[in-house]
Design an enzyme around this catalytic site. Structure first.
Site, PDB file in Angstrom:
ATOM      1  N   LYS A  50       0.767  -1.266  -0.012  1.00  0.00           N
ATOM      2  CA  LYS A  50      -0.144  -0.107  -0.037  1.00  0.00           C
ATOM      3  C   LYS A  50       0.889   1.331  -0.037  1.00  0.00           C
ATOM      4  O   LYS A  50       0.385   2.190  -0.699  1.00  0.00           O
ATOM      5  CB  LYS A  50      -0.900   0.003   1.287  1.00  0.00           C
ATOM      6  CG  LYS A  50      -2.037  -0.880   0.969  1.00  0.00           C
ATOM      7  CD  LYS A  50      -3.350  -0.462   1.785  1.00  0.00           C
ATOM      8  CE  LYS A  50      -4.605  -1.260   1.400  1.00  0.00           C
ATOM      9  NZ  LYS A  50      -5.685  -1.297   2.096  1.00  0.00           N
ATOM     10  N   LYS A 107      -4.427  -7.700  -6.819  1.00  0.00           N
ATOM     11  CA  LYS A 107      -5.961  -7.938  -6.902  1.00  0.00           C
ATOM     12  C   LYS A 107      -7.129  -6.904  -7.060  1.00  0.00           C
ATOM     13  O   LYS A 107      -6.696  -5.429  -7.113  1.00  0.00           O
ATOM     14  CB  LYS A 107      -5.967  -8.333  -5.226  1.00  0.00           C
ATOM     15  CG  LYS A 107      -5.954  -7.079  -4.097  1.00  0.00           C
ATOM     16  CD  LYS A 107      -6.525  -7.609  -2.762  1.00  0.00           C
ATOM     17  CE  LYS A 107      -6.454  -6.355  -1.974  1.00  0.00           C
ATOM     18  NZ  LYS A 107      -7.204  -6.398  -0.896  1.00  0.00           N
ATOM     19  N   LYS A 131     -10.630  -1.373  -4.154  1.00  0.00           N
ATOM     20  CA  LYS A 131     -11.401  -0.133  -4.374  1.00  0.00           C
ATOM     21  C   LYS A 131     -10.318   0.923  -4.640  1.00  0.00           C
ATOM     22  O   LYS A 131     -10.990   1.876  -5.184  1.00  0.00           O
ATOM     23  CB  LYS A 131     -12.036   0.043  -2.806  1.00  0.00           C
ATOM     24  CG  LYS A 131     -13.072  -0.876  -2.232  1.00  0.00           C
ATOM     25  CD  LYS A 131     -13.497  -0.532  -1.014  1.00  0.00           C
ATOM     26  CE  LYS A 131     -13.935  -1.592   0.039  1.00  0.00           C
ATOM     27  NZ  LYS A 131     -13.144  -1.946   0.828  1.00  0.00           N
TER      28      LYS A 131
HETATM   29  N1  AQP Z   1     -10.038  -8.808  -4.676  1.00  0.00           N
HETATM   30  C1  AQP Z   1     -10.270  -9.468  -3.547  1.00  0.00           C
HETATM   31  N2  AQP Z   1     -10.566 -10.707  -3.769  1.00  0.00           N
HETATM   32  C2  AQP Z   1     -11.198 -11.693  -2.844  1.00  0.00           C
HETATM   33  N3  AQP Z   1     -11.457 -10.982  -1.472  1.00  0.00           N
HETATM   34  C3  AQP Z   1     -10.933  -9.684  -1.539  1.00  0.00           C
HETATM   35  N4  AQP Z   1     -11.287  -8.890  -0.520  1.00  0.00           N
HETATM   36  C4  AQP Z   1     -10.849  -7.608  -0.655  1.00  0.00           C
HETATM   37  N5  AQP Z   1     -10.558  -7.490  -2.013  1.00  0.00           N
HETATM   38  C5  AQP Z   1     -10.741  -8.958  -2.329  1.00  0.00           C
HETATM   39  C6  AQP Z   1     -11.828  -9.308   0.854  1.00  0.00           C
HETATM   40  O1  AQP Z   1     -12.955  -8.413   1.047  1.00  0.00           O
HETATM   41  C7  AQP Z   1     -13.077  -8.219   2.682  1.00  0.00           C
HETATM   42  C8  AQP Z   1     -13.139  -6.918   2.717  1.00  0.00           C
HETATM   43  O2  AQP Z   1     -11.835  -6.083   2.367  1.00  0.00           O
HETATM   44  P1  AQP Z   1     -11.823  -4.424   2.988  1.00  0.00           P
HETATM   45  O3  AQP Z   1     -12.617  -3.636   1.933  1.00  0.00           O
HETATM   46  O4  AQP Z   1     -11.992  -4.564   4.415  1.00  0.00           O
HETATM   47  O5  AQP Z   1     -10.254  -4.369   2.762  1.00  0.00           O
HETATM   48  P2  AQP Z   1      -9.266  -4.680   1.631  1.00  0.00           P
HETATM   49  O6  AQP Z   1      -8.951  -6.098   1.653  1.00  0.00           O
HETATM   50  O7  AQP Z   1      -8.114  -3.663   1.715  1.00  0.00           O
HETATM   51  O8  AQP Z   1     -10.275  -4.269   0.276  1.00  0.00           O
HETATM   52  P3  AQP Z   1      -9.779  -3.319  -1.113  1.00  0.00           P
HETATM   53  O9  AQP Z   1     -10.786  -3.345  -1.891  1.00  0.00           O
HETATM   54  O10 AQP Z   1      -8.395  -3.858  -1.391  1.00  0.00           O
HETATM   55  O11 AQP Z   1      -9.646  -1.917  -0.493  1.00  0.00           O
HETATM   56  P4  AQP Z   1      -8.814  -0.666  -0.494  1.00  0.00           P
HETATM   57  O12 AQP Z   1      -8.344  -0.707  -2.027  1.00  0.00           O
HETATM   58  O13 AQP Z   1      -9.465   0.377   0.188  1.00  0.00           O
HETATM   59  O14 AQP Z   1      -7.520  -1.140   0.294  1.00  0.00           O
HETATM   60  C9  AQP Z   1     -11.671  -8.702   2.987  1.00  0.00           C
HETATM   61  O15 AQP Z   1     -12.175 -10.162   3.731  1.00  0.00           O
HETATM   62  C10 AQP Z   1     -10.823  -9.217   1.980  1.00  0.00           C
HETATM   63  O16 AQP Z   1     -10.078 -10.295   2.061  1.00  0.00           O
END
Ligand code: AQP
Length: 334
Positions: free
Chosen positions: A114, A198, A201
């Site tokens: 990140k 991956k 968001k």
């Molecule tokens: N690409 C993904 N594939 C499978 N699982 C995913 N999760 C997130 N992205 C994927 C799962 O969704 C849950 C919630 O995630 P989160 O929004 O709390 O945090 P994150 O993993 O940091 O999600 P993002 O979309 O990548 O957000 P940003 O970009 O804001 O950091 C978790 O169980 C995660 O594993």
């Protein structure tokens, strides 16, 4: 000792929820509420580890709550609330900051991914985020945590912190060691533009992801533009795996259609990806658009969403306070 199964998981209200959140987490949340006690949290304190515009954050907390309900969570069966409404999360996080080791946090790959080369400018909160995640889980003595594969390392850290607490304070079985529940078939949904990253968001290009609120037209456009491969679909999994974007598309197809990936490859081998993309878009439209429409509908009833969060926080608070009392005693706090 028999420990009752207790499920906890959270989702950050940091913007549009996407297909990765849905397949990696939400679908599993819904399945688990049929058989276990579940606590699902909108983890707003995690979201503010990167700056969130306050008005947007408020809206995102409500929208994430709406997404939980739209995906099928039932507030009568599961406890649904936002993290900052139960102050025990922050209190236990502080105690666990003093148990967790800097060396452990230095190994967290998500922090490195990140912040990239901008480590000095990252918030301290982002660095110690995994300790707060451990607090979220351990505050309820949760035994199982449904997450996507990207969270596996953080879950392992939660287990290490639980073990060290139990050892430091001489209470071997106090915190159960939480087990990750990672979807078997599709544990990591990848970006539609780069199959090695991956779906996320925070990725700049909206074409990299399918948002739960995307319209049918947007889904069609995104899938049409999604990277695949110029060669036709191969006849075996190991060849497909060498093409990450193509592999990702078929993996999503397999998950949404409930057709085993090997069988799907057999059926589709020799076809161009453009043929598969039409069917994939249709599958997405039929499964994602109803969720998106329900989110929009629920967002029109803020009073209902606030009531769900308030009721959930009251239930969570009771459980948290009971455990915190014992945690304070173990540590020697008066
Ligand atoms: N690409 C993904 N594939 C499978 N699982 C995913 N999760 C997130 N992205 C994927 C799962 O969704 C849950 C919630 O995630 P989160 O929004 O709390 O945090 P994150 O993993 O940091 O999600 P993002 O979309 O990548 O957000 P940003 O970009 O804001 O950091 C978790 O169980 C995660 O594993």
């Amino acid at each position: 000792m028999i420990i009752k199964k207790l499920v906890f998981s959270g989702v950050q209200p940091s913007g549009n929820l996407h297909l990765g959140n849905y397949l990696g987490a939400l679908k599993n949340f819904v399945e688990l509420q049929k058989s276990a006690d579940c606590i699902y949290c909108v983890v707003d304190l995690h979201a503010i580890t990167t700056f969130q515009e306050p008005k947007k954050l408020r809206n995102n907390i409500l929208e994430t709550t709406a997404s939980f309900i739209a995906a099928g969570l039932d507030p009568k069966k599961s406890i649904i609330f936002n993290q900052s409404a139960v102050s025990g999360h922050a209190e236990l996080a502080w105690i666990l900051n003093c148990v967790s080791r800097i060396g452990w946090l230095n190994r967290m790959t998500q922090f490195k991914d990140k912040v990239g080369s901008d480590k000095e400018k990252a918030s301290v909160g982002l660095y110690i985020y995994p300790n707060l995640m451990a607090a979220d889980i351990l505050l309820y003595k949760a035994t199982h945590v449904p997450v996507g594969a990207d969270q596996k390392q953080h879950l392992e850290l939660s287990r290490d912190i639980a073990l060290k607490f139990n050892k430091d304070f001489n209470c071997p079985d106090f915190f159960p060691l939480p087990e990750p529940l990672i979807p078997k078939n599709i544990s990591r949904v990848m970006s539609l533009r780069d199959g090695t990253k991956k779906m996320s968001k925070s990725e700049e290009s909206d074409y990299s992801r399918i948002n739960l609120k995307d319209s049918a037209d947007e889904i069609k456009k995104k899938i049409k533009k999604a990277k695949s491969d110029s060669a036709p679909i191969p006849d075996n999994l190991s060849s497909l795996e060498k093409k990450p974007e193509a592999f990702n598309l078929l993996n999503i197809f397999s998950e949404l259609s409930s057709i085993n990936l090997d069988k799907l490859i057999n059926e589709m081998s020799g076809k161009e990806y453009s043929a598969v993309k039409n069917d994939l878009a249709d599958l997405l439209i039929s499964q994602i658009c109803p969720v998106g429409k329900e989110i929009e509908k629920l967002m029109g009833d803020e009073t209902y969403l606030l009531k769900i969060l308030k009721n959930g926080a009251e239930k969570a608070q009771l459980k948290a306070e009971e455990n915190l009392k014992k945690i304070r005693e173990k540590v020697g706090l008066i």
